[in-house]
Design a protein around this motif. Structure first.
Motif, PDB file in Angstrom:
ATOM      1  N   SER A 280      -6.401   6.377  -1.540  1.00 52.74           N
ATOM      2  CA  SER A 280      -5.471   5.306  -1.166  1.00 52.74           C
ATOM      3  C   SER A 280      -5.184   4.478  -2.398  1.00 52.74           C
ATOM      4  O   SER A 280      -6.030   4.331  -3.278  1.00 52.74           O
ATOM      5  CB  SER A 280      -6.072   4.412  -0.087  1.00 52.74           C
ATOM      6  OG  SER A 280      -6.222   5.134   1.104  1.00 52.74           O
ATOM      7  N   ARG A 281      -3.992   3.917  -2.467  1.00 54.17           N
ATOM      8  CA  ARG A 281      -3.615   3.140  -3.646  1.00 54.17           C
ATOM      9  C   ARG A 281      -3.031   1.794  -3.251  1.00 54.17           C
ATOM     10  O   ARG A 281      -2.275   1.696  -2.300  1.00 54.17           O
ATOM     11  CB  ARG A 281      -2.595   3.902  -4.481  1.00 54.17           C
ATOM     12  CG  ARG A 281      -3.144   5.225  -4.949  1.00 54.17           C
ATOM     13  CD  ARG A 281      -2.153   5.967  -5.794  1.00 54.17           C
ATOM     14  NE  ARG A 281      -2.654   7.305  -6.025  1.00 54.17           N
ATOM     15  CZ  ARG A 281      -3.265   7.668  -7.133  1.00 54.17           C
ATOM     16  NH1 ARG A 281      -3.449   6.807  -8.095  1.00 54.17           N
ATOM     17  NH2 ARG A 281      -3.687   8.892  -7.281  1.00 54.17           N
ATOM     18  N   PHE A 282      -3.403   0.776  -4.026  1.00 52.00           N
ATOM     19  CA  PHE A 282      -2.779  -0.529  -3.912  1.00 52.00           C
ATOM     20  C   PHE A 282      -1.631  -0.491  -4.906  1.00 52.00           C
ATOM     21  O   PHE A 282      -1.835  -0.635  -6.112  1.00 52.00           O
ATOM     22  CB  PHE A 282      -3.763  -1.650  -4.247  1.00 52.00           C
ATOM     23  CG  PHE A 282      -5.065  -1.535  -3.506  1.00 52.00           C
ATOM     24  CD1 PHE A 282      -5.092  -1.525  -2.124  1.00 52.00           C
ATOM     25  CD2 PHE A 282      -6.256  -1.427  -4.180  1.00 52.00           C
ATOM     26  CE1 PHE A 282      -6.283  -1.412  -1.428  1.00 52.00           C
ATOM     27  CE2 PHE A 282      -7.451  -1.322  -3.502  1.00 52.00           C
ATOM     28  CZ  PHE A 282      -7.462  -1.314  -2.126  1.00 52.00           C
ATOM     29  N   PHE A 283      -0.439  -0.267  -4.421  1.00 52.34           N
ATOM     30  CA  PHE A 283       0.703   0.005  -5.294  1.00 52.34           C
ATOM     31  C   PHE A 283       1.140  -1.241  -6.060  1.00 52.34           C
ATOM     32  O   PHE A 283       1.405  -1.179  -7.244  1.00 52.34           O
ATOM     33  CB  PHE A 283       1.856   0.592  -4.479  1.00 52.34           C
ATOM     34  CG  PHE A 283       3.050   0.936  -5.316  1.00 52.34           C
ATOM     35  CD1 PHE A 283       2.991   1.965  -6.216  1.00 52.34           C
ATOM     36  CD2 PHE A 283       4.213   0.214  -5.202  1.00 52.34           C
ATOM     37  CE1 PHE A 283       4.088   2.285  -6.991  1.00 52.34           C
ATOM     38  CE2 PHE A 283       5.313   0.523  -5.963  1.00 52.34           C
ATOM     39  CZ  PHE A 283       5.247   1.565  -6.869  1.00 52.34           C
ATOM     40  N   GLU A 284       1.246  -2.358  -5.379  1.00 53.54           N
ATOM     41  CA  GLU A 284       1.654  -3.582  -6.061  1.00 53.54           C
ATOM     42  C   GLU A 284       1.241  -4.795  -5.251  1.00 53.54           C
ATOM     43  O   GLU A 284       0.987  -4.713  -4.054  1.00 53.54           O
ATOM     44  CB  GLU A 284       3.162  -3.611  -6.310  1.00 53.54           C
ATOM     45  CG  GLU A 284       4.019  -3.589  -5.051  1.00 53.54           C
ATOM     46  CD  GLU A 284       5.503  -3.464  -5.338  1.00 53.54           C
ATOM     47  OE1 GLU A 284       5.992  -4.133  -6.270  1.00 53.54           O
ATOM     48  OE2 GLU A 284       6.171  -2.699  -4.633  1.00 53.54           O
ATOM     49  N   VAL A 285       1.150  -5.919  -5.941  1.00 55.61           N
ATOM     50  CA  VAL A 285       0.872  -7.206  -5.318  1.00 55.61           C
ATOM     51  C   VAL A 285       2.060  -8.094  -5.633  1.00 55.61           C
ATOM     52  O   VAL A 285       2.517  -8.167  -6.765  1.00 55.61           O
ATOM     53  CB  VAL A 285      -0.435  -7.825  -5.860  1.00 55.61           C
ATOM     54  CG1 VAL A 285      -0.639  -9.205  -5.290  1.00 55.61           C
ATOM     55  CG2 VAL A 285      -1.612  -6.930  -5.542  1.00 55.61           C
TER      56      VAL A 285
ATOM     57  N   THR B  54      -6.039   0.785   9.410  1.00 53.00           N
ATOM     58  CA  THR B  54      -6.805   2.021   9.580  1.00 53.00           C
ATOM     59  C   THR B  54      -5.881   3.231   9.408  1.00 53.00           C
ATOM     60  O   THR B  54      -4.654   3.087   9.344  1.00 53.00           O
ATOM     61  CB  THR B  54      -7.440   2.078  10.980  1.00 53.00           C
ATOM     62  OG1 THR B  54      -6.401   2.005  11.967  1.00 53.00           O
ATOM     63  CG2 THR B  54      -8.425   0.940  11.196  1.00 53.00           C
ATOM     64  N   ASN B  55      -6.475   4.396   9.337  1.00 55.36           N
ATOM     65  CA  ASN B  55      -5.751   5.670   9.253  1.00 55.36           C
ATOM     66  C   ASN B  55      -4.670   5.635   8.183  1.00 55.36           C
ATOM     67  O   ASN B  55      -4.956   5.523   7.019  1.00 55.36           O
ATOM     68  CB  ASN B  55      -5.194   6.066  10.611  1.00 55.36           C
ATOM     69  CG  ASN B  55      -6.290   6.210  11.635  1.00 55.36           C
ATOM     70  OD1 ASN B  55      -7.349   6.742  11.329  1.00 55.36           O
ATOM     71  ND2 ASN B  55      -6.062   5.710  12.835  1.00 55.36           N
ATOM     72  N   LYS B  56      -3.404   5.663   8.583  1.00 50.29           N
ATOM     73  CA  LYS B  56      -2.288   5.643   7.636  1.00 50.29           C
ATOM     74  C   LYS B  56      -1.533   4.318   7.658  1.00 50.29           C
ATOM     75  O   LYS B  56      -0.376   4.241   7.249  1.00 50.29           O
ATOM     76  CB  LYS B  56      -1.332   6.800   7.902  1.00 50.29           C
ATOM     77  CG  LYS B  56      -1.922   8.140   7.543  1.00 50.29           C
ATOM     78  CD  LYS B  56      -0.873   9.217   7.651  1.00 50.29           C
ATOM     79  CE  LYS B  56      -1.346  10.477   7.016  1.00 50.29           C
ATOM     80  NZ  LYS B  56      -0.781  10.700   5.706  1.00 50.29           N
TER      81      LYS B  56
ATOM     82  N   PHE C  65       0.846  -1.192   0.000  1.00 51.42           N
ATOM     83  CA  PHE C  65       0.000   0.000   0.000  1.00 51.42           C
ATOM     84  C   PHE C  65       0.882   1.243   0.000  1.00 51.42           C
ATOM     85  O   PHE C  65       1.871   1.303   0.725  1.00 51.42           O
ATOM     86  CB  PHE C  65      -0.880   0.039   1.251  1.00 51.42           C
ATOM     87  CG  PHE C  65      -1.914  -1.044   1.314  1.00 51.42           C
ATOM     88  CD1 PHE C  65      -3.147  -0.876   0.712  1.00 51.42           C
ATOM     89  CD2 PHE C  65      -1.648  -2.227   1.975  1.00 51.42           C
ATOM     90  CE1 PHE C  65      -4.110  -1.866   0.780  1.00 51.42           C
ATOM     91  CE2 PHE C  65      -2.605  -3.228   2.055  1.00 51.42           C
ATOM     92  CZ  PHE C  65      -3.837  -3.048   1.447  1.00 51.42           C
ATOM     93  N   ARG C  66       0.493   2.233  -0.797  1.00 46.25           N
ATOM     94  CA  ARG C  66       1.146   3.544  -0.794  1.00 46.25           C
ATOM     95  C   ARG C  66       0.070   4.604  -0.733  1.00 46.25           C
ATOM     96  O   ARG C  66      -1.015   4.425  -1.260  1.00 46.25           O
ATOM     97  CB  ARG C  66       1.967   3.759  -2.061  1.00 46.25           C
ATOM     98  CG  ARG C  66       3.320   3.151  -2.019  1.00 46.25           C
ATOM     99  CD  ARG C  66       4.173   3.716  -3.118  1.00 46.25           C
ATOM    100  NE  ARG C  66       5.495   3.133  -3.061  1.00 46.25           N
ATOM    101  CZ  ARG C  66       6.395   3.262  -4.002  1.00 46.25           C
ATOM    102  NH1 ARG C  66       6.121   3.953  -5.090  1.00 46.25           N
ATOM    103  NH2 ARG C  66       7.565   2.716  -3.871  1.00 46.25           N
ATOM    104  N   ASN C  67       0.394   5.722  -0.125  1.00 50.75           N
ATOM    105  CA  ASN C  67      -0.561   6.821   0.048  1.00 50.75           C
ATOM    106  C   ASN C  67      -1.821   6.331   0.762  1.00 50.75           C
ATOM    107  O   ASN C  67      -2.915   6.801   0.476  1.00 50.75           O
ATOM    108  CB  ASN C  67      -0.932   7.460  -1.299  1.00 50.75           C
ATOM    109  CG  ASN C  67       0.262   8.026  -2.006  1.00 50.75           C
ATOM    110  OD1 ASN C  67       1.167   8.554  -1.382  1.00 50.75           O
ATOM    111  ND2 ASN C  67       0.289   7.892  -3.309  1.00 50.75           N
ATOM    112  N   PHE C  68      -1.647   5.377   1.656  1.00 52.91           N
ATOM    113  CA  PHE C  68      -2.771   4.809   2.396  1.00 52.91           C
ATOM    114  C   PHE C  68      -3.229   5.831   3.420  1.00 52.91           C
ATOM    115  O   PHE C  68      -2.462   6.249   4.280  1.00 52.91           O
ATOM    116  CB  PHE C  68      -2.321   3.518   3.088  1.00 52.91           C
ATOM    117  CG  PHE C  68      -3.425   2.708   3.681  1.00 52.91           C
ATOM    118  CD1 PHE C  68      -4.092   1.771   2.913  1.00 52.91           C
ATOM    119  CD2 PHE C  68      -3.798   2.867   5.003  1.00 52.91           C
ATOM    120  CE1 PHE C  68      -5.105   0.996   3.456  1.00 52.91           C
ATOM    121  CE2 PHE C  68      -4.807   2.094   5.562  1.00 52.91           C
ATOM    122  CZ  PHE C  68      -5.462   1.158   4.786  1.00 52.91           C
TER     123      PHE C  68
ATOM    124  N   SER D 266       2.668   5.855   8.235  1.00 56.80           N
ATOM    125  CA  SER D 266       3.356   6.615   7.189  1.00 56.80           C
ATOM    126  C   SER D 266       2.588   6.601   5.868  1.00 56.80           C
ATOM    127  O   SER D 266       2.946   7.325   4.945  1.00 56.80           O
ATOM    128  CB  SER D 266       4.749   6.024   6.950  1.00 56.80           C
ATOM    129  OG  SER D 266       4.629   4.731   6.376  1.00 56.80           O
ATOM    130  N   GLY D 267       1.575   5.739   5.761  1.00 56.19           N
ATOM    131  CA  GLY D 267       0.841   5.604   4.506  1.00 56.19           C
ATOM    132  C   GLY D 267       1.430   4.577   3.566  1.00 56.19           C
ATOM    133  O   GLY D 267       0.847   4.282   2.527  1.00 56.19           O
TER     134      GLY D 267
END
Length: 78
Positions: A67-72, A32-34, A5-8, A39-40
């Motif tokens: 929020s973004r799922f950056f990679e799997v 939850t939150n970040k 996760f990035r920018n979570f 840190s996100g």
């Protein structure tokens, strides 16, 4: 498998869970939150199998943050 996760950034009351398709899969979360490091950016726990479920509980009265799922990642045993 795991999710990066990035920018979570979730609003109060929102949650994300990650787990596999098997009925006995370990459930990771709630995130939850970040996230776990506040840190996100973080990785979910590792899920067995080739299918991963990302479950998102959103508050109906708010427009959430981005929020973004950056990679799997798929991990293979040697």
């Amino acid at each position: 498998m795991g999710v990066h996760f990035r920018n979570f950034a979730l609003a109060d009351g929102e949650e994300v869970y990650v787990y596999g398709a098997a009925p006995d899969s370990i459930v990771f979360g709630p995130y939850t939150n970040k996230g776990t490091r506040d840190s996100g950016e973080f990785w979910s726990g590792t899920v067995d199998g080739d299918t991963i479920v990302i479950e998102f509980y959103k508050r109906t009265d708010e427009n959430g943050k981005d929020s973004r799922f950056f990679e799997v990642s798929h991990i293979f045993a040697s």
